[in-house]
Design a protein around this motif. Sequence first.
Motif, PDB file in Angstrom:
ATOM      1  N   LEU A   1      25.277  -7.025  53.810  1.00  0.00           N
ATOM      2  CA  LEU A   1      25.715  -6.209  52.936  1.00  0.00           C
ATOM      3  C   LEU A   1      27.103  -5.622  53.473  1.00  0.00           C
ATOM      4  O   LEU A   1      28.241  -5.651  53.030  1.00  0.00           O
ATOM      5  CB  LEU A   1      24.816  -5.054  52.172  1.00  0.00           C
ATOM      6  N   VAL A   2      26.762  -5.248  54.779  1.00  0.00           N
ATOM      7  CA  VAL A   2      27.945  -4.400  55.646  1.00  0.00           C
ATOM      8  C   VAL A   2      28.911  -5.606  55.674  1.00  0.00           C
ATOM      9  O   VAL A   2      30.173  -5.262  55.681  1.00  0.00           O
ATOM     10  CB  VAL A   2      27.534  -3.824  56.854  1.00  0.00           C
ATOM     11  N   LEU A   3      28.700  -6.694  56.368  1.00  0.00           N
ATOM     12  CA  LEU A   3      29.779  -7.620  56.566  1.00  0.00           C
ATOM     13  C   LEU A   3      30.546  -8.071  55.501  1.00  0.00           C
ATOM     14  O   LEU A   3      31.625  -8.151  55.654  1.00  0.00           O
ATOM     15  CB  LEU A   3      28.754  -9.138  56.997  1.00  0.00           C
ATOM     16  N   ALA A   4      29.991  -8.204  54.247  1.00  0.00           N
ATOM     17  CA  ALA A   4      30.705  -8.510  53.003  1.00  0.00           C
ATOM     18  C   ALA A   4      31.492  -7.114  52.780  1.00  0.00           C
ATOM     19  O   ALA A   4      32.570  -7.631  52.279  1.00  0.00           O
ATOM     20  CB  ALA A   4      29.725  -8.799  51.582  1.00  0.00           C
ATOM     21  N   ALA A   5      31.336  -6.161  52.533  1.00  0.00           N
ATOM     22  CA  ALA A   5      31.783  -4.821  52.482  1.00  0.00           C
ATOM     23  C   ALA A   5      33.225  -5.163  53.412  1.00  0.00           C
ATOM     24  O   ALA A   5      34.114  -4.639  52.904  1.00  0.00           O
ATOM     25  CB  ALA A   5      30.941  -3.728  52.451  1.00  0.00           C
ATOM     26  N   LEU A   6      32.959  -5.178  54.688  1.00  0.00           N
ATOM     27  CA  LEU A   6      34.039  -4.932  55.598  1.00  0.00           C
ATOM     28  C   LEU A   6      35.054  -6.221  55.341  1.00  0.00           C
ATOM     29  O   LEU A   6      36.200  -5.971  55.311  1.00  0.00           O
ATOM     30  CB  LEU A   6      33.310  -5.223  57.162  1.00  0.00           C
ATOM     31  N   PHE A   7      34.584  -7.389  55.220  1.00  0.00           N
ATOM     32  CA  PHE A   7      35.405  -8.652  54.532  1.00  0.00           C
ATOM     33  C   PHE A   7      36.308  -8.160  53.609  1.00  0.00           C
ATOM     34  O   PHE A   7      37.411  -8.589  53.400  1.00  0.00           O
ATOM     35  CB  PHE A   7      34.771  -9.779  54.412  1.00  0.00           C
ATOM     36  N   ALA A   8      35.505  -7.399  52.555  1.00  0.00           N
ATOM     37  CA  ALA A   8      36.331  -7.082  51.267  1.00  0.00           C
ATOM     38  C   ALA A   8      37.368  -6.048  51.765  1.00  0.00           C
ATOM     39  O   ALA A   8      38.624  -6.278  51.076  1.00  0.00           O
ATOM     40  CB  ALA A   8      35.259  -6.308  50.145  1.00  0.00           C
TER      41      ALA A   8
ATOM     42  N   GLY B   1      30.319 -14.555  51.437  1.00  0.00           N
ATOM     43  CA  GLY B   1      31.875 -14.491  51.175  1.00  0.00           C
ATOM     44  C   GLY B   1      31.893 -14.493  49.731  1.00  0.00           C
ATOM     45  O   GLY B   1      32.962 -13.560  49.546  1.00  0.00           O
ATOM     46  N   GLY B   2      31.105 -14.960  48.933  1.00  0.00           N
ATOM     47  CA  GLY B   2      31.237 -14.693  47.470  1.00  0.00           C
ATOM     48  C   GLY B   2      30.988 -13.223  47.159  1.00  0.00           C
ATOM     49  O   GLY B   2      31.869 -12.740  46.235  1.00  0.00           O
ATOM     50  N   PHE B   3      30.321 -12.528  47.923  1.00  0.00           N
ATOM     51  CA  PHE B   3      29.884 -11.156  47.399  1.00  0.00           C
ATOM     52  C   PHE B   3      31.046 -10.436  47.916  1.00  0.00           C
ATOM     53  O   PHE B   3      31.476  -9.426  47.159  1.00  0.00           O
ATOM     54  CB  PHE B   3      28.677 -10.762  48.442  1.00  0.00           C
ATOM     55  N   ALA B   4      31.716 -10.602  48.738  1.00  0.00           N
ATOM     56  CA  ALA B   4      32.852  -9.881  49.465  1.00  0.00           C
ATOM     57  C   ALA B   4      33.911 -10.115  48.626  1.00  0.00           C
ATOM     58  O   ALA B   4      34.452  -8.952  48.098  1.00  0.00           O
ATOM     59  CB  ALA B   4      33.308 -10.582  50.747  1.00  0.00           C
TER      60      ALA B   4
END
Lengths: 201, 187
Positions: free
Chosen positions: B6-13, B53-56
């Motif tokens: 979750l955090v990785l996706a948020a950071l990438f967003a 990646g899709g979630f981001a």
Amino acid sequence: MKTLYVEGDTFLHRLSPRAKLLGLAMASLFLFVIHSPVVLVVAAMFGCIVYASLRLGWRQSWLRLRPILLTIAVVALFTLVLNGQHDALVVVTRLTALALLAAAVTATTSTGDFIDEITRLAMPLERLGLVRAADIGLSIGLVIRFVPEILSRYQAIRDAHSARGLKVRPLTLAVPLIILTLKNADEIAAAIDARGIRAQK
Amino acid sequence: MTTRDLVLAALFAAIIVALGLVPPIMLGFIPVPITAQSLGVMLAGVILGAKRGGFAVLLVLLLVAIGLPVLSGGRGGLATFASPTAGYLVGWFFAAVVTGYCSERFVDRSQNGLVQITGFFLAALLGGVVVDHALGILYLAYVTGTGLATAFIGDLSFVPGDVLKAMIAALAGRAVMVGYPLLPQRA
């Protein structure tokens, strides 16, 4: 980050976010089913009236609507050249009406209201076991929290480049930026778990 | 999804949003600005894989929908989805998922560098260029009624820029994988 929400007390502000989003969805369906230019001109005028009811002022409205109106104008120009007047009129009125209504919903619904509404909409998905509704609000908060951090890191990497007399290239900028940012993920995740924010069940 | 995912996706967003603050370049008078943000979308797939990646990208689209001016040039709000070029925007999600899925399939940590870069390039090309442009063209043609052929010709001018971005995404993806591997492995 400044949101596009504007404080106020107009009719649209008082309407519930769900009603506004449902209304917008219905309007977009209606606009794409209708092909009569007369009805669409009326719809575009209705959009203008709705947007004007927010009383944002000419300057503010123009600044907000400029990007989308320019896009519509260019597409309409293409349609005029390729398909003639009738189609161009349909395209302009349909897209303008939709853009004005959507912009009005955005200007009258605060970020918090939107997040609440999305969390509620995600509840059925949660029951299916696809997502946890509460995670959506958490992730949005995380993104907003970390954008300024990434920008300052970007600036630091640029400074490091110029200190060493190197030219800034997309690759030499993106790679350290991404690695530095994603390396934080473990610590942030540990902090979230330590506070029990996602600890249900 | 674990908290780390979750955090990785948020950071990438957040990285994609930050890339939007680089000013966009308008090509001629065709109404799609060339932005570093679509590079961010390819990078999300290449580095995080399909799911995260899709979630981001989904998070970025969500931020747009709730009225934050996170797209390049300070665009945002529901009106963005009413634009004739909205197909490209919604296509980002599918682009990230396809790029991520292909990256997981094509690229393996045991391969040599050149093979990895080629794999990432093909993945970014399929997702970021083929899928995204196909959706963009379909929606543009549908909205304006100009026909697929016209929309396709208008689209062509953006292909070279996006191919270049796929190349950058491939090189960056391989460099990040060497420095900090995150891509899930799939047989």
